[in-house]
Design a protein around this motif. Structure first.
Motif, PDB file in Angstrom:
ATOM      1  N   HIS A 174      -1.945   3.623 -16.543  1.00 37.25           N
ATOM      2  CA  HIS A 174      -2.650   4.110 -15.356  1.00 37.25           C
ATOM      3  C   HIS A 174      -3.700   3.098 -14.878  1.00 37.25           C
ATOM      4  O   HIS A 174      -3.947   2.975 -13.679  1.00 37.25           O
ATOM      5  N   GLU A 175      -4.293   2.331 -15.802  1.00 34.32           N
ATOM      6  CA  GLU A 175      -5.252   1.301 -15.415  1.00 34.32           C
ATOM      7  C   GLU A 175      -4.534   0.138 -14.735  1.00 34.32           C
ATOM      8  O   GLU A 175      -5.020  -0.398 -13.727  1.00 34.32           O
ATOM      9  N   GLU A 193       3.328   4.152  -1.710  1.00 34.80           N
ATOM     10  CA  GLU A 193       3.493   4.724  -3.048  1.00 34.80           C
ATOM     11  C   GLU A 193       4.603   3.970  -3.768  1.00 34.80           C
ATOM     12  O   GLU A 193       5.520   3.440  -3.126  1.00 34.80           O
ATOM     13  N   GLU A 252      -1.805   0.277 -13.062  1.00 38.14           N
ATOM     14  CA  GLU A 252      -1.399   0.754 -11.739  1.00 38.14           C
ATOM     15  C   GLU A 252      -2.555   0.641 -10.744  1.00 38.14           C
ATOM     16  O   GLU A 252      -2.360   0.227  -9.610  1.00 38.14           O
ATOM     17  N   GLU A 253      -3.751   0.984 -11.172  1.00 35.02           N
ATOM     18  CA  GLU A 253      -4.919   0.894 -10.298  1.00 35.02           C
ATOM     19  C   GLU A 253      -5.189  -0.554  -9.864  1.00 35.02           C
ATOM     20  O   GLU A 253      -5.453  -0.825  -8.705  1.00 35.02           O
ATOM     21  N   TYR A 254      -5.138  -1.493 -10.803  1.00 36.97           N
ATOM     22  CA  TYR A 254      -5.358  -2.896 -10.461  1.00 36.97           C
ATOM     23  C   TYR A 254      -4.257  -3.423  -9.554  1.00 36.97           C
ATOM     24  O   TYR A 254      -4.513  -4.205  -8.649  1.00 36.97           O
ATOM     25  N   ASN A 300       0.799  -1.223   0.000  1.00 34.45           N
ATOM     26  CA  ASN A 300       0.000   0.000   0.000  1.00 34.45           C
ATOM     27  C   ASN A 300       0.837   1.281   0.000  1.00 34.45           C
ATOM     28  O   ASN A 300       0.275   2.365   0.016  1.00 34.45           O
ATOM     29  N   LYS A 342      -2.580  -1.857  -7.327  1.00 37.07           N
ATOM     30  CA  LYS A 342      -2.634  -1.295  -5.987  1.00 37.07           C
ATOM     31  C   LYS A 342      -3.512  -2.121  -5.068  1.00 37.07           C
ATOM     32  O   LYS A 342      -3.351  -2.083  -3.860  1.00 37.07           O
ATOM     33  N   LYS A 343      -4.459  -2.853  -5.639  1.00 41.19           N
ATOM     34  CA  LYS A 343      -5.415  -3.614  -4.828  1.00 41.19           C
ATOM     35  C   LYS A 343      -4.679  -4.728  -4.086  1.00 41.19           C
ATOM     36  O   LYS A 343      -3.872  -5.430  -4.644  1.00 41.19           O
TER      37      LYS A 343
END
Length: 123
Positions: A111-112, A51, A114-116, A49, A118-119
């Motif tokens: 960017h997509e 950065e 990166e979002e996945y 979690n 992060k989960k």
């Protein structure tokens, strides 16, 4: 040498090593712990979690993080067919987990992805 400190370090690293090449196994659990600053313990969920720049710095500076959290530290080869949790979907009256694979993820915009990535939860 401070053997009690060495023993504590050994006990807190729950990542395992493969013989003979000593590469970490990639069956990482979010609860795996490693020694961080001033001997505090942190787990892979905490590390995941952070950065991106901080995560990379921790993985680079703390060898115990690499051993405990090899997937989070990007030391694992990904199987393009292996599936991972994406979201929940409603099917009739039930909620079911949606999964995708690494090939699907590789086709997404940075960017997509990166979002996945992060989960850190699972169904």
């Amino acid at each position: 040498y401070n053997f009690s400190m060495m023993e504590s370090m050994t006990c807190s690293i729950k990542g395992r090593l493969q013989a003979p090449n000593l590469l970490p196994m990639c069956g990482e659990k979010p609860s795996n712990t490693f020694l961080f600053k001033r001997g505090t313990e942190k787990n892979c969920r905490w590390l995941r979690n952070r950065e991106k720049a901080q995560k990379e710095s921790i993985c680079e500076r703390f060898h115990s993080a690499n051993l405990a959290c090899p997937s989070t530290c990007c030391l694992c080869e990904e199987d393009p067919k292996e599936e991972f949790f994406v979201d929940y979907a409603r099917v009739g009256r039930s909620w079911v987990s949606e999964t995708e694979n690494c090939s699907w993820l590789s086709e997404k915009e940075p960017h997509e992805r990166e979002e996945y990535c992060k989960k850190s939860f699972a169904p």
